[in-house]
Design a protein around this motif. Structure first.
Motif, short mmCIF file in Angstrom:
data_model
loop_
_atom_site.label_atom_id
_atom_site.label_comp_id
_atom_site.label_asym_id
_atom_site.label_seq_id
_atom_site.Cartn_x
_atom_site.Cartn_y
_atom_site.Cartn_z
N VAL A 175 4.89 4.92 5.57
CA VAL A 175 3.73 5.38 6.33
C VAL A 175 3.86 5.00 7.80
CG1 VAL A 175 1.24 5.12 6.61
CG2 VAL A 175 2.20 5.44 4.35
N CYS A 176 4.26 3.77 8.06
CA CYS A 176 4.37 3.32 9.45
C CYS A 176 5.47 4.06 10.21
CB CYS A 176 4.62 1.82 9.50
SG CYS A 176 3.17 0.86 9.01
N GLN A 177 6.51 4.47 9.54
CA GLN A 177 7.61 5.16 10.23
C GLN A 177 7.34 6.64 10.46
OE1 GLN A 177 11.15 4.18 7.97
NE2 GLN A 177 11.64 2.55 9.41
N ILE A 178 6.54 7.28 9.62
CA ILE A 178 6.35 8.73 9.78
C ILE A 178 5.07 9.10 10.53
CG2 ILE A 178 7.77 9.29 7.77
CD1 ILE A 178 5.22 9.91 6.22
N ASP B 23 -1.76 6.36 15.18
CA ASP B 23 -1.61 5.24 14.26
C ASP B 23 -2.90 4.90 13.54
OD1 ASP B 23 0.42 5.35 16.14
OD2 ASP B 23 0.78 3.21 16.12
N ALA B 24 -3.97 4.72 14.29
CA ALA B 24 -5.23 4.26 13.71
C ALA B 24 -5.82 5.27 12.74
CB ALA B 24 -6.23 3.95 14.81
N GLY C 245 -5.67 4.66 8.77
CA GLY C 245 -6.99 4.59 8.15
C GLY C 245 -7.13 5.57 7.00
N TYR C 246 -6.61 6.77 7.18
CA TYR C 246 -6.64 7.77 6.11
C TYR C 246 -5.80 7.30 4.92
CZ TYR C 246 -6.08 12.14 3.60
OH TYR C 246 -6.07 13.09 2.62
N TYR C 247 -4.63 6.73 5.18
CA TYR C 247 -3.76 6.21 4.11
C TYR C 247 -4.50 5.12 3.32
CZ TYR C 247 -0.26 3.04 2.16
OH TYR C 247 0.44 2.19 1.35
N LEU C 248 -5.12 4.18 4.02
CA LEU C 248 -5.85 3.10 3.35
C LEU C 248 -7.05 3.63 2.58
CD1 LEU C 248 -5.62 0.40 6.14
CD2 LEU C 248 -4.38 0.45 3.98
N PHE C 249 -7.77 4.58 3.17
CA PHE C 249 -8.93 5.18 2.50
C PHE C 249 -8.52 5.88 1.22
CE2 PHE C 249 -11.56 9.01 1.90
CZ PHE C 249 -12.77 8.40 1.61
N ALA C 250 -7.48 6.71 1.30
CA ALA C 250 -7.02 7.44 0.12
C ALA C 250 -6.56 6.48 -0.97
CB ALA C 250 -5.88 8.39 0.50
N GLY C 251 -5.88 5.40 -0.58
CA GLY C 251 -5.45 4.41 -1.56
C GLY C 251 -6.63 3.74 -2.25
N GLN C 252 -7.66 3.40 -1.49
CA GLN C 252 -8.84 2.75 -2.08
C GLN C 252 -9.62 3.70 -2.98
OE1 GLN C 252 -9.62 -0.49 -2.01
NE2 GLN C 252 -7.65 -0.70 -0.98
N ILE C 253 -9.60 4.98 -2.65
CA ILE C 253 -10.31 5.96 -3.46
C ILE C 253 -9.60 6.16 -4.80
CG2 ILE C 253 -10.90 8.43 -3.61
CD1 ILE C 253 -12.79 6.79 -1.86
#
Length: 141
Positions: free
Chosen positions: A65-68, A74-75, A79-87
């Motif tokens: 995620v950090c590389q692509i 970035d933010a 944030g979308y990556y973390l949100f989707a993971g928590q969902i």
């Protein structure tokens, strides 16, 4: 340590694929070999594998995620990556709990969790070329 070595030798996407494959295999082994009480050694071996696999998987995923992510986004994208993971993180536990509460054999519930790893592995194989994604992110950044 394993994730770092594997990521440096090949790339983060293949590292994530291997780690998720290992997690699916270990979960399958747990469903096959954990048959009842009194199997502490087997449980410790399975838990050790799950611990290594989980640490490897999270490290490799974050690296991807950090590389692509293009610079300047970035933010919002992290944030979308973390949100989707928590969902989505509660879904395997919910399925396991429903299966367990219905009186179905717990080994089937554990195997159902392994199915989520297989879906993840399938999704990883649908991703395009990793090096190309990094180049596009660097061009757009």
């Amino acid at each position: 340590l394993i994730s770092k070595k594997f990521t440096l030798c090949i790339n983060a996407l293949w590292s994530a694929k291997v780690s998720v494959g290992i997690m699916a295999a270990i979960t399958g082994l747990a469903a096959l070999f954990l048959t009842g009480p009194g199997q502490q050694i087997r449980v410790y071996c399975i838990a050790f594998g799950w611990g290594i696999g989980t640490g490897w998987k999270y490290t490799a995923e974050r690296c991807i995620v950090c590389q692509i992510i293009p610079e300047g986004q970035d933010a919002e994208l992290m944030g979308y990556y973390l949100f989707a993971g928590q969902i989505l993180i509660w879904l395997p536990s919910l399925i396991f709990t429903i299966i367990n509460e219905q009186g179905v054999n717990m080994r089937i519930g554990i195997a159902s969790v392994g199915g989520f790893f297989l879906v993840t592995l399938f999704a990883y194989f649908l991703m395009g070329p990793y090096v190309e994604a990094i180049q596009i992110a660097n061009e757009n950044g």
